[in-house]
Design an enzyme around this catalytic site. Sequence first.
Site, PDB file in Angstrom:
ATOM      1  N   TYR A   1       7.598   5.547   3.367  1.00 26.33           N
ATOM      2  CA  TYR A   1       8.659   6.503   3.071  1.00 26.33           C
ATOM      3  C   TYR A   1       9.601   6.667   4.251  1.00 26.33           C
ATOM      4  O   TYR A   1      10.790   6.915   4.081  1.00 26.33           O
ATOM      5  CB  TYR A   1       8.063   7.853   2.685  1.00 26.33           C
ATOM      6  CG  TYR A   1       7.323   7.805   1.385  1.00 26.33           C
ATOM      7  CD1 TYR A   1       8.009   7.850   0.181  1.00 26.33           C
ATOM      8  CD2 TYR A   1       5.945   7.679   1.351  1.00 26.33           C
ATOM      9  CE1 TYR A   1       7.338   7.780  -1.022  1.00 26.33           C
ATOM     10  CE2 TYR A   1       5.263   7.610   0.152  1.00 26.33           C
ATOM     11  CZ  TYR A   1       5.972   7.663  -1.036  1.00 26.33           C
ATOM     12  OH  TYR A   1       5.305   7.588  -2.219  1.00 26.33           O
TER      13      TYR A   1
ATOM     14  N   ALA B   1       0.846  -1.187   0.000  1.00 22.91           N
ATOM     15  CA  ALA B   1       0.000   0.000   0.000  1.00 22.91           C
ATOM     16  C   ALA B   1       0.881   1.236   0.000  1.00 22.91           C
ATOM     17  O   ALA B   1       1.954   1.251   0.599  1.00 22.91           O
ATOM     18  CB  ALA B   1      -0.890   0.001   1.238  1.00 22.91           C
ATOM     19  N   LYS B   2       0.433   2.267  -0.683  1.00 25.46           N
ATOM     20  CA  LYS B   2       1.201   3.510  -0.724  1.00 25.46           C
ATOM     21  C   LYS B   2       0.781   4.338   0.492  1.00 25.46           C
ATOM     22  O   LYS B   2      -0.221   5.042   0.465  1.00 25.46           O
ATOM     23  CB  LYS B   2       0.907   4.251  -2.028  1.00 25.46           C
ATOM     24  CG  LYS B   2       1.731   5.480  -2.194  1.00 25.46           C
ATOM     25  CD  LYS B   2       2.393   5.485  -3.531  1.00 25.46           C
ATOM     26  CE  LYS B   2       3.139   6.783  -3.698  1.00 25.46           C
ATOM     27  NZ  LYS B   2       4.249   6.689  -4.531  1.00 25.46           N
ATOM     28  N   VAL B   3       1.532   4.195   1.560  1.00 23.88           N
ATOM     29  CA  VAL B   3       1.225   4.897   2.805  1.00 23.88           C
ATOM     30  C   VAL B   3       2.464   5.643   3.284  1.00 23.88           C
ATOM     31  O   VAL B   3       3.586   5.313   2.918  1.00 23.88           O
ATOM     32  CB  VAL B   3       0.722   3.928   3.904  1.00 23.88           C
ATOM     33  CG1 VAL B   3      -0.593   3.286   3.508  1.00 23.88           C
ATOM     34  CG2 VAL B   3       1.750   2.862   4.208  1.00 23.88           C
TER      35      VAL B   3
END
Length: 135
Positions: A93, A87-89
Site C-alpha cells: 500500500y 502477498a497482501k502486505v
Amino acid sequence: MFVRACNYVVKDNIAYVPPYGPGGALYLRPLLFGSGPRIGLQPADEYTFIILVIPVGDYYKGGLTKPVDGLIVDDFDRASPKGVGAAKVAGNYTADLILNMEAKKKGFPICLYLDAATRTLVLKDVKDVQAVMRW
C-alpha cells in the site's frame, strides 16, 4: 481457525452489521504481526492475530455496482517480479499513497498499475500479480 475467527467477530459485532442492500458492509481486516520480545531480520518468536471489524459505507461514490474511471500508471511499479506484490502486505500500500492522492486530485478514485515485466497488463488482483511474477 481463520474462518472460525471471522465468524466469531461478526457474531460479536452483529449490532454493527449494516442492513442488507446497497450502501454498506461490515469490513473485516485480518492482521498478523510478530509480537515477541526480539526484533531483527528473522522470523518472530511469537505472533499476534487480530481481526479489525469496521462498519463501512460504499467504497466508491455510487457504490460497487457502477464502474469507476481509473488512472493507468505506466511510469511506476507497485509490484514487481521477485518482490512481495503477490502477498497482501502493508508495504504494497505504501507504494500507492502519493500516486493515489494525485489521482484523486485529477478525479480518479483508483490507480491501475501495469505489470512490471511487460507493461502490457493491468494488474487487477493477486492472481494477475502471481502470473506475472512467474515470468
